[in-house]
Design an enzyme around this catalytic site. Structure first.
Site, PDB file in Angstrom:
ATOM      1  N   ALA A 112       0.811  -1.228   0.000  1.00 13.94           N
ATOM      2  CA  ALA A 112       0.000   0.000   0.000  1.00 13.94           C
ATOM      3  C   ALA A 112       0.837   1.267   0.000  1.00 13.94           C
ATOM      4  O   ALA A 112       0.477   2.262  -0.636  1.00 13.94           O
ATOM      5  CB  ALA A 112      -0.928   0.002   1.215  1.00 13.94           C
TER       6      ALA A 112
ATOM      7  N   CYS B 137      15.725  -0.133   0.516  1.00  9.79           N
ATOM      8  CA  CYS B 137      15.979  -1.163   1.520  1.00  9.79           C
ATOM      9  C   CYS B 137      17.469  -1.379   1.758  1.00  9.79           C
ATOM     10  O   CYS B 137      17.864  -2.034   2.709  1.00  9.79           O
ATOM     11  CB  CYS B 137      15.346  -2.489   1.100  1.00  9.79           C
ATOM     12  SG  CYS B 137      13.563  -2.370   0.887  1.00  9.79           S
TER      13      CYS B 137
END
Length: 382
Positions: free
Chosen positions: A200, A324
């Site tokens: 999301a 990341c």
């Protein structure tokens, strides 16, 4: 706009929550806080809202609500999809060298439990060689895992042609669509995708919620990775993150209605940004220019250390790799797979635009980047 105001051009890392999404979520922290699996009226009311959110997500990718499993995000969805296939008879996985680390590390795990994994190369433009994929498939190949839109370069693979090949060979097709869902139209049925992951917070929803699409037609029996109360058809146990699910559903609904508007506006802003930045001597775009998502450009500024430039930009947020792993100074594995040198990879910056990016922010960014890059450029060795 003052230079001291924040300019956010790192939307592939995460996006700002749309105010309409936030407003949809808030009641589920206050008045509508019941557990969705409780049998009383309050619980049944929440369960109905969760089911509606599943339909909203399904509608975004042309799936059915019962094919959606809610997770904590794309990384968990990827782990469930890949590790969940551990009991299959076929033990060969094919993926691409430019995949997200969530896929690559999970594939390494599968190697450690007895699977064979083929990591296919890409060309200088980041495009997979279709014929090489064909040659790599054997009668032991279980699944092909391919990213829809690359998180660092925005490069889009030819998913339809890949799917046709895989179906002709009876090979499952898993798509990490984390960077594509909510930005471009995706139809899992037309594309023949068996497993698809999304998150999301990549398209204006909250962090901590994602989903895995599992095709009912493919009849895939996944091994659950989280055991407990047997929620979500025993595929992912645990009390549901209802506010997150509502947020994902609302973000999906908005994307369905406004996708084309976002696409047209952001495409023009990205092109304006890119043409301005390419004024820097010797600069070039990493990845296929025609085959990429509209919000992303990854540009190499030769002789400029990207980390130094990012720090110098201060209030302008950009990235030199995957969010990341951007805390490391290692050259991007994606750019290295695309045959860039270490020096070129460490001189490259990703700019990713979003729904809230403005024309004025683009003007300021071009001016600041060009000025600072010129100051930081290292003298060339002779």
């Amino acid at each position: 706009m003052s230079h001291q105001q924040n300019i956010y051009l790192d939307n592939n890392a995460t996006t700002r929550v749309d105010e309409r999404v936030l407003n949809a979520i808030i009641p589920y922290f206050t008045d509508l806080y019941a557990n969705s699996t409780s049998s009383h009226i309050a619980g049944l009311t929440i369960n109905e809202a969760v089911e509606n959110a599943a339909w909203q997500v399904a509608d975004l990718i042309n799936a059915n609500a019962e094919e959606i499993i809610f997770t904590s995000g794309a990384t968990e969805a990827i782990n469930l999809a890949i590790k969940g296939l551990a009991n299959q008879d076929k033990k060969h996985i094919i993926t691409i060298q430019t995949e997200h680390k969530a896929v690559l590390e999970t594939c390494l795990f599968m190697e450690n439990i007895g699977f064979d994994v083929s990591y296919l190369p890409v060309d200088r433009n980041g495009i997979l060689d279709f014929h090489f994929l064909n040659q790599t498939i054997t009668d032991k190949t279980l699944i092909f895992i391919g990213m829809f839109s690359n998180n660092e370069t925005g490069v889009i693979q030819n998913m339809l042609e890949i799917s046709k090949l895989l179906k002709s060979k009876n090979v499952l097709f898993m798509c990490d669509a984390t960077q594509a869902v909510g930005k471009i139209p995706i139809d899992v049925k037309t594309l023949g995708i068996d497993l698809l992951t999304l998150s999301a917070h990549k398209f204006y929803g909250p962090k901590g919620i994602g989903a895995l699409y599992v095709s009912a037609k493919a009849k895939i029996k996944l091994i659950p990775q989280i055991l407990g109360g047997g929620q979500q058809r025993k595929l992912r146990s645990g009390t549901l993150n209802v506010p997150g699910i509502i947020g994902l559903g609302k973000a999906s609904e908005i994307a369905v209605n406004e996708l084309e508007k976002d696409l047209d506006r952001i495409f023009l802003l990205r092109n304006k940004l890119e043409s301005g930045l390419l004024q820097f001597k010797g600069s070039f775009v990493n990845g296929s220019i025609p085959n990429r998502i509209y919000n992303t450009t990854n540009i190499c500024f030769p002789g400029v250390n990207s980390e130094q430039l990012i720090m110098a930009l201060g209030n302008i947020s950009v990235s030199n790799g995957s969010s990341c792993s951007s805390v490391t100074s290692e050259p991007s594995h994606v750019l290295k797979a695309m045959e860039l040198s270490d020096e070129e990879a460490l001189s490259s910056i990703r700019f990713s635009l979003g729904r809230f990016t403005t024309d004025e922010e683009i003007d300021i960014t071009v001016e600041r980047v060009l000025s600072l890059a010129q100051q930081l450029v290292l003298p060339r060795r002779h």
